[in-house]
Write an enzyme that holds these catalytic residues in place. Structure first.
Site, short mmCIF file in Angstrom:
data_model
loop_
_atom_site.label_atom_id
_atom_site.label_comp_id
_atom_site.label_asym_id
_atom_site.label_seq_id
_atom_site.Cartn_x
_atom_site.Cartn_y
_atom_site.Cartn_z
CG ASP A 46 -20.61 -9.82 28.63
OD1 ASP A 46 -20.10 -10.68 29.36
OD2 ASP A 46 -21.81 -9.51 28.67
CD GLU B 95 -24.33 -4.40 35.17
OE1 GLU B 95 -23.25 -4.95 35.08
OE2 GLU B 95 -25.44 -4.98 34.99
CG ASP C 204 -23.87 -11.34 34.92
OD1 ASP C 204 -23.37 -10.20 34.84
OD2 ASP C 204 -24.04 -12.07 33.93
#
Length: 784
Positions: A570, A507, A504
């Site tokens: 998400d 960024e 995950d």
């Protein structure tokens, strides 16, 4: 000075370099260009403040307007090229800041041409009398690279001809023609119709704090690509930035997975081969591509014009230029299950056993809430003696607690049911203010050895945004950092036998002065870091599983398809999110990411309705990866996206029975999906493709169904994305097509209204496919 904080004055010219969210005490714009109106915002603990502006020997005293709450703003006016210094004065405190406004220089002529066996060297004349080197090369069939200000590697052999102020250069699959008087460039497919049109009227903003380089090409009527985007496929008419960014839900044009690459339905494309943040201005017929670079970086820009026989041939060439597509193990193509609420062994095994009990196939379990969330490599509630930060643990070092009493036994039980286990990871050493000896030892070692991304002064960079604020970010370009980081996680594979990791994040690098071990700085890292991170994990997982594992990632950049798989981040449990996700999957495929998925039914919020859930399940069953997932829920109600929970919460058993049907259908299609993934990846093609690009001559007809896609080479999938729909119009591409549910055959290029009850997604197979009869048998057999 980029940041200053005193007892009475705060002004941060660049904020935290978040590209979208501005702080109330920063400069706007952060990097002024000629013609910009500049404003300075700051915070002061006084009632009055002023700014003195100095430029070209002139001093101007400007008043500051109070905005309330201790915030002030001052208008510096419209700026022209030159040096600017402004001094903020408030309550006896003063701070000075400066910026430089550069000047635009534009290519006006071709001064010289020199031809080699594989390269053409051009000397371009700028409007200020200086020159700029430009190199033309052909790195692959059908690809012409135009490199400004940078050297180019050798490519294919070429043949050049010059006459009457024109230059023609041929190589395999491409013909470049340059008009030396107008600077117009065309790249065409010899014997074909694909023609890309550009220009050598290159512009560069020199002498500024942040250099900008511009190139131009003719946009045509439609352009597709630019990475995973959650909006309609045609990119024309808007300005897009290409920046890896986490926008939590409702992403719109922002994306975790950008690519500076566009494709025309006329079988040509343009790729900007630069890592720095860039912009594609597609609002006019003359598209403008801009890349921003630090002055310390070479002022260089490489634009690739790609021509092919069909639009996805452009994608294929782009993919091959960037390392190809990798394919995960076959087990990855079965149904996945996940929830952030599965935060202990009892709950996890309850779900696995219920899945088996309900006769629901599953091949992958993703556990996010497994670790202590301080080290991210130790199971929550485990007891152990802390070790020096340099050292790694083995399974025997732990005594497991109530939450995860027997991880090895749990994973073994999952494996006994054919379920492979992935554990969640982030590339961050989380900031933990409370007492945690092991975390603090690891953090101290990481800082002392310089194993993280660094700020300009050499100190460790800490996350500036909302995601794991103040955490240290691992520098995966540093071999010592990789070895240290993965040594701590090796026991999860060696002793426990996990099968992969959910990688995950990736960024959250903000700050133009950041530095990594390999010498790159912030602008070069913002996009590239995601691939550095995921690529390092991919290599680690592959080595530990002997190629039988995978990573599952959110962020990526050009070439991300080398590291399967990716999911769309998400999303809400809404119909609009379902529609956006279909578009994101197709767009990701155009841009070189094939092994893609999303969270079935949506990740966030209250549980979806049975209708939305089952429409999502049907779509998910015919995606490259099929998985459901949901966020952590602190409320008492169970919001898992398990089919039995949806059924029980709504009192509707169809949620369970229809999910079971599609999970079994997915297993029946496992051979097809795996074979298509391997065969299509071998030639750089994604599993999800846009019908209007596969059949460009019929694109005007097919364009009116933006939520249909081809899955593999044989199946046309038409998700139902409208609430309350009982039927769906299907626009059949050219050829002959068979309804997989009824067996009815239809000629293409017509609209067919087909029934769409809650348990059925419209799917058609190419009638002339060698596998048509097998696929129809699978679908009709699944219905019983």
């Amino acid at each position: 000075m980029n940041d200053t904080l005193t007892a009475s004055l705060s002004h941060r010219p660049f904020g935290i370099d978040d590209p979208y969210k501005k702080l109330p005490d920063e400069r706007s714009p952060r990097d002024p260009a000629p013609g910009d109106r500049v404003t300075v915002n700051f915070r002061a603990t006084t009632e009055k403040a002023s700014v003195t502006l100095t430029s070209r020997g002139r001093r101007e005293h400007l008043s500051a307007t109070s905005l309330g709450d201790g915030l002030f703003t001052t208008d510096l006016g419209v700026v022209t090229p030159g040096e600017y210094t402004y001094t903020i004065e408030a309550g006896g405190a003063s701070q000075s800041f400066s910026f430089t406004v550069g000047a635009w220089r534009e290519v006006r002529s071709v001064e010289d041409v020199r031809v080699e066996a594989t390269l053409v060297h051009l000397t371009l004349g700028l409007d200020d009398g200086s020159t700029l080197p430009c190199i033309l090369s052909f790195p692959a069939s059908g690809v012409c690279a135009v490199g400004f200000g940078k050297a180019a590697g050798t490519g294919l052999e070429l043949r050049a001809h010059r006459a009457d102020g024109r230059l023609a250069v041929r190589a395999d699959g491409a013909l470049l023609e340059l008009d030396c008087s107008t600077l117009d460039v065309t790249v065409s497919r010899p014997g074909g119709t694909a023609v890309a049109r550009g220009s050598l009227k290159f512009r560069v903003l020199v002498g500024s704090d942040l250099a900008r380089l511009e190139a131009r090409f003719h946009a045509g009527d439609e352009l597709y690509g630019l990475g995973e985007r959650f909006t309609p496929q045609n990119r024309r008419g808007k300005l897009y930035d290409v920046r890896v960014y986490e926008e939590y839900k409702e992403q719109g044009d922002r994306t975790y997975l950008p690519a500076p690459f566009v494709v025309s339905p006329d079988a040509w494309g343009v790729w900007l081969a630069e890592a720095e943040p860039s912009f594609f201005d597609l609002r006019r017929d003359e598209a403008v591509v801009t890349v921003e670079k630090l002055p310390s970086s070479p002022l260089s820009m490489s634009l690739h014009f790609i021509v092919a026989d069909e639009p996805y041939g452009v994608t294929s060439a782009f993919v091959e230029l960037n390392g190809g597509l990798s394919v995960p193990p076959k087990w990855a193509f079965g149904p996945w299950m996940s929830s952030n609420d599965w935060n202990n062994q009892a709950r996890t095994l309850e779900v696995v056993r219920r899945t088996v009990q309900e006769d629901i196939p599953a091949t992958v379990l993703v556990l996010e809430a497994w670790s202590d969330e301080s080290t991210f490599y130790i199971f929550n509630d485990a007891a152990y003696t802390p070790k020096p930060g340099s050292d790694a643990f083995a399974l025997s070092d732990f005594t497991f607690g109530e939450r995860w009493p027997d991880p090895k036994g749990m994973i073994a039980e999952c494996h006994s049911h054919g379920v492979h286990v992935l554990l969640w990871q982030i590339p961050v050493q989380k900031h933990v203010p409370e007492d945690h000896p092991q975390h603090h030892a690891d953090e101290a070692h990481m800082s002392a050895r310089g194993l993280g991304v660094r700020d300009a002064d050499g100190t460790p960079y800490r996350c500036k945004g909302w995601w794991f604020t103040d955490g240290l970010v691992v520098d995966f370009t540093n071999p010592e950092a990789r070895e240290w980081w993965f040594a701590k996680r090796a026991y999860l594979f060696d002793d426990l036998g996990i099968d992969g990791m959910k990688t995950d994040g990736g960024e959250h690098l903000w700050g133009r002065d950041l530095r990594t071990f390999d010498g790159r700085r912030g602008q070069e890292l913002f996009n590239a870091y995601a691939n550095d991170y995921v690529g390092a994990y991919h290599d680690f997982v592959s080595s530990k599983t002997r190629g039988n594992g995978l990573t599952f990632s959110r962020a990526g950049f050009t070439g991300a398809g080398k590291y399967p798989a990716h999911w769309a981040g998400d999303e809400n449990s809404t119909w609009s999110a379902l529609k956006a996700s279909v578009q994101a999957g197709v767009s990701a495929g155009i841009s070189g990411v094939s092994m893609w998925t999303w969270d079935i039914g949506g990740f966030s919020g209250d549980i979806p309705s049975v209708e939305l859930y089952l429409r999502s399940v049907a779509f998910g069953a015919l995606c490259p990866i099929m998985q459901y997932h949901s966020e952590f829920n602190a409320a008492k109600d169970n919001r898992d996206r398990t089919p039995w929970n949806i059924a029980e919460r709504h009192g509707d058993p169809r949620a369970l029975s229809v999910y079971r049907f599609y999970a079994k259908l997915r297993m029946s299609l496992l051979d097809y999906v795996d074979a298509e993934a391997r065969e299509m990846s071998a030639v750089g093609l994604p599993l999800m493709r846009s019908p209007e690009l596969v059949y460009p001559r019929a694109r005007a007809f097919l364009h009116d169904d933006p939520h249909a896609y081809l899955f593999g080479r044989d199946l046309l999938v038409c998700p139902v994305v409208e609430k309350g729909a009982l039927a769906r119009e299907v626009r059949l591409p050219p050829g002959r097509w068979t309804d997989v549910w009824s067996g009815a055959e239809f000629e293409g290029e017509r609209v067919v209204l087909v029934p769409a009850p809650l348990e059925r997604i419209p799917v058609f197979v190419r009638t002339d496919s060698e596998r048509a009869s097998v696929l129809v048998e699978i679908f009709r057999g699944a219905r019983g």
